[in-house]
Enzyme design. Structure first.
Site, short mmCIF file in Angstrom:
data_model
loop_
_atom_site.label_atom_id
_atom_site.label_comp_id
_atom_site.label_asym_id
_atom_site.label_seq_id
_atom_site.Cartn_x
_atom_site.Cartn_y
_atom_site.Cartn_z
N GLY A 42 0.76 -1.25 0.00
CA GLY A 42 0.00 0.00 0.00
C GLY A 42 0.79 1.29 0.00
O GLY A 42 0.30 2.32 -0.46
N GLU A 98 4.20 4.01 6.26
CA GLU A 98 2.98 3.21 6.12
C GLU A 98 1.95 3.97 5.28
O GLU A 98 1.95 5.20 5.26
CB GLU A 98 2.36 2.98 7.51
CG GLU A 98 2.70 1.65 8.14
CD GLU A 98 1.78 0.52 7.67
OE1 GLU A 98 1.34 0.55 6.51
OE2 GLU A 98 1.51 -0.37 8.49
N ASP A 99 1.06 3.23 4.65
CA ASP A 99 -0.05 3.85 3.94
C ASP A 99 -1.13 4.30 4.93
O ASP A 99 -1.59 5.43 4.90
CB ASP A 99 -0.63 2.90 2.88
CG ASP A 99 -0.96 1.51 3.44
OD1 ASP A 99 -0.63 1.21 4.61
OD2 ASP A 99 -1.55 0.70 2.70
N ASP A 102 -4.60 1.51 10.98
CA ASP A 102 -5.99 1.15 11.24
C ASP A 102 -6.10 0.71 12.71
O ASP A 102 -6.25 1.56 13.59
CB ASP A 102 -6.36 0.03 10.24
CG ASP A 102 -7.81 -0.38 10.27
OD1 ASP A 102 -8.66 0.51 10.38
OD2 ASP A 102 -8.09 -1.58 10.18
N GLY A 104 -3.58 -0.44 14.38
CA GLY A 104 -2.27 -0.11 14.98
C GLY A 104 -1.38 -1.33 15.17
O GLY A 104 -0.21 -1.18 15.51
N LEU A 107 1.92 -1.42 12.78
CA LEU A 107 2.97 -0.47 13.15
C LEU A 107 3.60 -0.83 14.50
O LEU A 107 4.82 -0.70 14.67
CB LEU A 107 2.41 0.96 13.16
CG LEU A 107 3.44 2.04 12.95
CD1 LEU A 107 4.22 1.84 11.66
CD2 LEU A 107 2.80 3.41 12.94
N ASP A 158 -5.63 -0.57 -1.96
CA ASP A 158 -6.47 -1.40 -2.82
C ASP A 158 -7.71 -1.93 -2.11
O ASP A 158 -7.86 -1.81 -0.88
CB ASP A 158 -5.67 -2.62 -3.30
CG ASP A 158 -5.49 -3.66 -2.20
OD1 ASP A 158 -5.21 -3.25 -1.05
OD2 ASP A 158 -5.64 -4.85 -2.46
N ARG A 164 -5.77 0.47 -6.90
CA ARG A 164 -4.49 0.99 -6.39
C ARG A 164 -4.00 2.22 -7.13
O ARG A 164 -3.34 3.08 -6.56
CB ARG A 164 -3.40 -0.08 -6.52
CG ARG A 164 -3.26 -0.95 -5.32
CD ARG A 164 -1.94 -1.69 -5.35
NE ARG A 164 -2.07 -3.01 -4.76
CZ ARG A 164 -2.11 -3.24 -3.45
NH1 ARG A 164 -2.01 -2.25 -2.60
NH2 ARG A 164 -2.24 -4.46 -2.99
P1 5GP Z 1 -3.50 -2.25 11.12
O1 5GP Z 1 -2.48 -3.26 11.50
O2 5GP Z 1 -3.17 -0.84 11.56
O3 5GP Z 1 -4.88 -2.66 11.54
O4 5GP Z 1 -3.63 -2.32 9.57
C1 5GP Z 1 -2.86 -1.67 8.68
C2 5GP Z 1 -3.10 -2.27 7.30
O5 5GP Z 1 -4.48 -2.59 7.06
C3 5GP Z 1 -2.75 -1.23 6.27
O6 5GP Z 1 -1.36 -1.25 5.97
C4 5GP Z 1 -3.61 -1.66 5.11
O7 5GP Z 1 -2.98 -2.67 4.36
C5 5GP Z 1 -4.86 -2.25 5.73
N1 5GP Z 1 -5.98 -1.29 5.78
C6 5GP Z 1 -6.59 -0.81 6.86
N2 5GP Z 1 -7.59 0.04 6.54
C7 5GP Z 1 -7.59 0.11 5.19
C8 5GP Z 1 -8.40 0.83 4.24
O8 5GP Z 1 -9.33 1.62 4.55
N3 5GP Z 1 -8.11 0.64 2.93
C9 5GP Z 1 -7.11 -0.21 2.52
N4 5GP Z 1 -6.93 -0.33 1.21
N5 5GP Z 1 -6.32 -0.90 3.38
C10 5GP Z 1 -6.57 -0.74 4.70
#
Ligand code: 5GP
Length: 177
Positions: A42, A98-99, A102, A104, A107, A158, A164
């Site tokens: 991402g 990071e993109d 969400d 956390g 990270l 995506d 993407r």
């Molecule tokens: P976390 O570990 O913080 O829950 O998730 C991070 C990852 O979840 C991001 O790097 C991404 O790949 C995916 N993600 C979370 N929310 C979204 C969203 O709204 N759109 C997309 N495309 N990916 C998301």
């Protein structure tokens, strides 16, 4: 394919990325060099734009991670490293890129992982953050935008490998999934 509605326009993103790069340039002005570590897939477009806006010397690494689904969410670590950096980062100034943050978990896992490599410094940068979804609090040193709890696509992000390459960040409504 219909286009998802715009949440953040191309111009808004470009402006914010430029300003993040200026902040990063200032922080690392005396550091000598910086390693940007992009989290695939991402972050690849964000990282490309961020890196091209930096004026300080830097090199680029990529890593890939996998998150376990809800069913396996009781495993000790919900994130697994699929691809590691090519060159050692010990004693380097490291910026994780990071993109989106969400829950956390990703990270938090990456911070633990790279702290163990003894970098000279370790900071975090994310284009997007969904604070309503936080399960694990991770301090972000650089943040592009705070967004609501919606599924976003475009600018590298995506949905099942689609959208993407949209030039903007769109909110994907359930009927388009
Ligand atoms: P976390 O570990 O913080 O829950 O998730 C991070 C990852 O979840 C991001 O790097 C991404 O790949 C995916 N993600 C979370 N929310 C979204 C969203 O709204 N759109 C997309 N495309 N990916 C998301």
């Amino acid at each position: 394919m219909d286009a998802p509605p715009v949440l953040l326009s191309e111009a808004e993103i470009a402006k914010r990325v430029k300003s993040l790069a200026e902040q990063i340039d200032q922080t690392y002005a005396d550091a000598g060099s910086l390693v940007l570590i992009g989290v695939l897939k991402g972050s690849f477009i964000f990282l490309a734009d961020l890196a091209r806006n930096l004026t300080i010397p830097h090199r680029i690494e990529f890593i890939a991670v996998e998150s376990y689904g809800a069913k396996e969410s009781d495993v000790a670590d919900p994130v697994r490293l699929l691809m590691d950096v090519r060159h050692a980062i010990d004693d380097e100034h490291v910026l994780l890129v990071e993109d989106i943050v969400d829950t956390g978990h990703t990270l938090a896992y990456l911070k633990r992982l790279f702290t163990a490599h003894d970098p000279a410094s370790l900071r975090t940068c994310s284009l997007l953050h969904k604070p309503e979804r936080t399960e694990q609090d991770v301090a972000l040193d650089y943040l592009g935008f705070t967004i609501p709890d919606v599924w976003v696509v475009g600018y590298g992000l995506d949905y099942a490998e689609r959208y993407r390459t949209l030039p903007y960040i769109g909110e994907l409504p359930p009927e388009m999934r």
